[in-house]
Enzyme design. Structure first.
Site, mmCIF file in Angstrom:
data_model
loop_
_atom_site.group_PDB
_atom_site.id
_atom_site.type_symbol
_atom_site.label_atom_id
_atom_site.label_comp_id
_atom_site.label_asym_id
_atom_site.label_seq_id
_atom_site.Cartn_x
_atom_site.Cartn_y
_atom_site.Cartn_z
ATOM 1 N N HIS A 132 0.835 -1.207 0.000
ATOM 2 C CA HIS A 132 0.000 0.000 0.000
ATOM 3 C C HIS A 132 0.864 1.249 0.000
ATOM 4 O O HIS A 132 1.633 1.477 0.934
ATOM 5 C CB HIS A 132 -0.907 -0.016 1.242
ATOM 6 C CG HIS A 132 -1.842 1.137 1.336
ATOM 7 N ND1 HIS A 132 -1.879 1.983 2.419
ATOM 8 C CD2 HIS A 132 -2.794 1.585 0.471
ATOM 9 C CE1 HIS A 132 -2.817 2.893 2.232
ATOM 10 N NE2 HIS A 132 -3.382 2.676 1.060
ATOM 11 N N HIS A 161 -0.703 11.359 -2.651
ATOM 12 C CA HIS A 161 -2.046 10.970 -2.242
ATOM 13 C C HIS A 161 -2.941 12.172 -1.977
ATOM 14 O O HIS A 161 -4.070 12.242 -2.473
ATOM 15 C CB HIS A 161 -1.986 10.087 -0.991
ATOM 16 C CG HIS A 161 -3.329 9.671 -0.472
ATOM 17 N ND1 HIS A 161 -4.067 10.449 0.391
ATOM 18 C CD2 HIS A 161 -4.079 8.560 -0.718
ATOM 19 C CE1 HIS A 161 -5.212 9.838 0.659
ATOM 20 N NE2 HIS A 161 -5.236 8.686 -0.003
#
Length: 250
Positions: free
Chosen positions: A11, A53
């Site tokens: 991740h 992100h």
């Protein structure tokens, strides 16, 4: 399209062990045995695809400001590693091109999550995937393209129709299956904490493998696999693998 999905996907690289969405994070994920890593893709004000992100750079760098308001040269000067730890001081925000090159050298595959800044859904997917198509080695399996943005996935279907698409859902809409069909989604990607045996069965009944984020606990991973989840995103690939195989962590 048949996807060879690993059970464990790093991740944002390996977010527990290295700064997220960096080349160090990708290398760490690969060293921990991840065959795939997931990274987030945005574009800068001047249209350069980068790994990031958040809509701003504040949390994961020493800078401040919105990505959409910053040129790549501004972002490139930032330290994207010191916030995580002194060993990563001087880490830079990588371009998508650098991430593809790194994945090739590391012999891993990528899940490219299109994470557009507000109002830039189609633009982000169009620019990023046009570049990725030109750079992706012809002899390697294609990346998985995912997004929460239906508009971004629709653009992905136009720009890179041969690449599999993952439909990311937080709270799934009532017509999620119709949306997935329209997008030609190859996978359903969901929040692990919100799932049950029944919800996973419903997703799988659409004929698509289910991927779940973010799973760092072996018991949770075992339960998800028992329900039929194909793969999980984890911040600690090595630690989760060892937990699943009852091996003690180093």
């Amino acid at each position: 399209m048949t996807l060879s999905i690993p059970r464990l996907i790093g991740h944002r690289g390996a977010a527990r062990h290295a700064p997220e969405n960096t080349l160090s994070g990708m290398r760490t994920g690969a060293l921990q045995g991840a065959l795939w890593v997931e990274v987030d893709v945005k574009i800068t004000r001047d249209g350069v695809p980068i790994l990031m992100h958040d809509d701003d750079v504040d949390r994961t760098s020493d800078g401040h400001g919105l990505v959409a308001d910053m040129d790549f040269a501004d972002i490139r000067r930032l330290d994207a590693g010191s916030w995580f730890g002194p060993d990563f001081k001087g880490e830079r925000v990588p371009t998508l091109a650098e991430a593809i090159q790194a994945a090739t050298l590391l012999d891993i595959n990528l899940n490219l999550e299109i994470k557009p800044c507000p109002g830039r859904d189609e633009q982000t997917a169009g620019i990023a995937l046009s570049m990725a198509l030109n750079l992706w080695p012809a002899n390697r399996p294609p990346p998985l393209i995912s997004s929460f943005s239906v508009q971004a996935l629709a653009m992905a279907k136009v720009v890179a129709p041969q690449w599999p698409r993952g439909y990311l859902m937080d709270e799934e809409p009532a017509d999620w299956e119709n949306i997935a069909d329209r997008l030609g989604a190859a996978t359903i990607n969901v929040d692990a904490k919100k799932q049950s045996a029944e919800s996973v069965a419903a997703f799988r009944a659409s004929g698509r493998p289910v991927l779940a984020w973010t799973v760092n606990d072996p018991e949770q991973a075992r339960r998800l696999f028992q329900w039929g989840v194909a793969g999980v995103f984890t911040d600690t690939p090595k630690g989760l693998y060892q937990g699943l195989t009852n091996r003690s962590a180093d």
